[in-house]
Design an enzyme around this catalytic site. Structure first.
Site, PDB file in Angstrom:
ATOM      1  N   ASP A  16      -8.524 -22.357 -29.100  1.00 28.22           N
ATOM      2  CA  ASP A  16      -7.606 -23.428 -28.437  1.00 28.22           C
ATOM      3  C   ASP A  16      -7.378 -24.326 -29.497  1.00 28.22           C
ATOM      4  O   ASP A  16      -7.945 -25.285 -29.667  1.00 28.22           O
ATOM      5  CB  ASP A  16      -8.400 -24.019 -27.220  1.00 28.22           C
TER       6      ASP A  16
ATOM      7  N   LYS B 188       0.827 -29.673 -27.035  1.00 30.79           N
ATOM      8  CA  LYS B 188       0.949 -30.908 -27.807  1.00 30.79           C
ATOM      9  C   LYS B 188       1.823 -31.259 -28.768  1.00 30.79           C
ATOM     10  O   LYS B 188       3.224 -31.198 -28.566  1.00 30.79           O
ATOM     11  CB  LYS B 188      -0.519 -31.568 -28.240  1.00 30.79           C
TER      12      LYS B 188
ATOM     13  N   TYR C  15     -12.964 -28.294 -23.837  1.00 29.63           N
ATOM     14  CA  TYR C  15     -11.914 -28.437 -22.560  1.00 29.63           C
ATOM     15  C   TYR C  15     -10.817 -27.701 -22.811  1.00 29.63           C
ATOM     16  O   TYR C  15     -10.123 -27.727 -23.903  1.00 29.63           O
ATOM     17  CB  TYR C  15     -11.549 -29.911 -22.491  1.00 29.63           C
TER      18      TYR C  15
HETATM   19  N1  HOZ Z   1      -6.488 -34.094 -21.370  1.00 31.82           N
HETATM   20  C1  HOZ Z   1      -6.296 -35.198 -22.085  1.00 31.82           C
HETATM   21  C2  HOZ Z   1      -7.453 -35.782 -22.531  1.00 31.82           C
HETATM   22  N2  HOZ Z   1      -8.024 -34.924 -23.516  1.00 31.82           N
HETATM   23  C3  HOZ Z   1      -5.742 -36.323 -20.952  1.00 31.82           C
HETATM   24  C4  HOZ Z   1      -4.396 -36.215 -20.753  1.00 31.82           C
HETATM   25  C5  HOZ Z   1      -3.650 -37.391 -20.146  1.00 31.82           C
HETATM   26  O1  HOZ Z   1      -4.181 -38.073 -19.451  1.00 31.82           O
HETATM   27  O2  HOZ Z   1      -2.558 -37.597 -20.504  1.00 31.82           O
END
Ligand code: HOZ
Length: 431
Positions: free
Chosen positions: A240, A268, A145
């Site tokens: 990524d 992050k 992802y």
């Molecule tokens: N994209 C995140 C999971 N891999 C979730 C982000 C969120 O819900 O804070």
């Protein structure tokens, strides 16, 4: 806290004004069922919900909180920055400090541009790769992802060499048609695709250790072959490292594998919990960005001074000697403890981890692809998730997410987690 505020009442109220009651789908607990916890505050390894219940947190805001929640040095840096204004829309010296600090720990990031989210960073890296190479096709892998840009919400087409199909409503088929989707860790597919279409591919975008289909390692051999093929065909290799950067090691997965991508996408940890992300890489590629080059990319909040202050404060913490050694040891101890507890109760469980990131699979072998992750025992995962939550341990509410440990997870916290796990596995075994 008002005495009427329960997670249930907040969830009901939220659903009347926010789609699904959440601002990001996985938070809705759809895979595991039940009521999402509405968080009031968090400190160190703990989060406290609106009812005052405390949980040991193994999400860490999905990765950023590597030094624990509300670390005093990060909070102080944010407070100090905030008094100097929340945004300038003009360059600052601190942004240069951040670009230099990232380059120090991750030499592939010869130049860096700051943005506000991982989605924005991945989307911008793709445009840059296309602009630099003059090619439209891109490659991604099933289960990886990279945020929710149109070109990346794509699933495999009908055959290996056919372009992809949208995996979300609202993504034009014409856009998805430029994305090819391969199986993670499959060398034969890489060879076949590059032999047929290598000269058309702008970039390959990959999570070097996938964290969005649980935790799945790319094999060293697969990564080496991918690097070779990209170099041979003039295709940019884009890693990524939104999740793995400064998480699996100070230098990210690049340090773990000893491989240098052409471009890297970060987020992050670099923001310390604030909305900050980045993309960077080879200087000759990065110089194609506006205002130097023809690839346009911009943002009012890019390099936001408060976010940069938070990120720099956390960066100073993780750069201290021994930080990743202790974090890795704590994560390994947790994983070993979970496997031992599961074995005591006859529950099939495997785990894997690197640095402060981990995966737990209700399966008898480690998965190497999305299809293998999907074959794990979802019912066992759901039961374990709720048994842990009931005992004050907050795991990701999806079998397809990785987990995160912070430096605030000390021995006492790990032991409390393992005691909870022992009881949770006993409950599972008795089902
Ligand atoms: N994209 C995140 C999971 N891999 C979730 C982000 C969120 O819900 O804070």
């Amino acid at each position: 806290m008002s005495s009427q505020q329960t997670n249930q009442s907040l969830f009901e109220r939220a659903q009347r004004s926010i789609p699904g009651g959440v601002n990001s789908p996985v938070r809705a607990f759809r895979q595991v069922g039940g009521v999402p916890r509405f968080i009031d505050h968090a400190q160190g390894p703990y989060m406290v919900d609106a009812e005052g219940t405390r949980y040991i947190d193994y999400i860490g805001s999905w990765g950023p909180m590597i030094a624990g929640h509300a670390h005093p040095e990060v909070i102080e840096a944010v407070q100090r920055a905030a008094t100097r204004s929340l945004s300038f829309g003009a360059p600052t010296a601190d942004e240069i400090d951040m670009a230099e600090a990232i380059r120090d720990v991750m030499p592939a990031a010869e130049m860096l541009r700051l943005v506000s989210s991982g989605t924005e960073a991945a989307m911008s890296a793709l445009r840059l790769a296309r602009g630099f190479t003059g090619r439209d096709a891109i490659v991604k892998f099933e289960g990886c992802y990279h945020g929710h840009a149109d070109s990346l919400l794509v699933k495999a087409g009908s055959g290996l060499l056919t372009f992809g199909n949208p995996s979300s409503a609202g993504v034009p088929a014409d856009v998805a048609a430029h994305t090819l989707v391969l199986e993670y860790n499959n060398i034969a597919q890489l060879d076949e695709l590059f032999a047929a279409r290598g000269s058309q591919i702008a970039c390959v975008l990959v999570e070097p250790i996938a964290g969005n289909m649980n935790f799945v390692r790319g094999s060293a051999e697969w990564h080496r072959r991918l690097r070779e093929l990209c170099t041979q065909h003039g295709t940019l290799l884009v890693w990524d490292e939104v999740m793995t950067g400064l998480r699996v090691a100070l230098g990210g997965a690049q340090q773990v594998y000893g491989i240098r991508p052409d471009l890297v996408v970060l987020g992050k940890v670099i923001g310390g919990g604030m909305p900050l992300a980045a993309f960077g890489g080879r200087a000759d590629v990065m110089r194609q960005l506006s205002p130097l080059g023809a690839v346009y990319q911009a943002g009012t909040l890019s390099g936001n001074p408060v976010a940069v202050a938070a990120g720099m404060a956390q960066l100073r913490i993780v750069r201290r000697p021994g930080f990743y050694e202790s974090l890795g040891a704590a994560t390994r101890r947790l994983m070993q403890g979970l496997e031992q507890a599961a074995a005591r109760h006859g529950v099939p469980l495997r785990t894997d981890c690197e640095g402060g990131m981990f995966g737990v699979y209700f399966a008898s072998s480690l998965p190497s692809s999305y299809a293998e992750v999907a074959r794990a025992d979802l019912e066992a995962f759901k039961a374990f998730f709720h048994a842990m939550l009931a005992r004050g341990v907050y795991l990701a509410p999806s079998m397809f997410e990785a987990g995160f440990v912070s430096s605030a997870h000390d021995d006492e916290v790990l032991e409390a987690t393992l005691r909870a796990a022992d009881a949770a596995f006993a409950e599972l075994a008795a089902r």
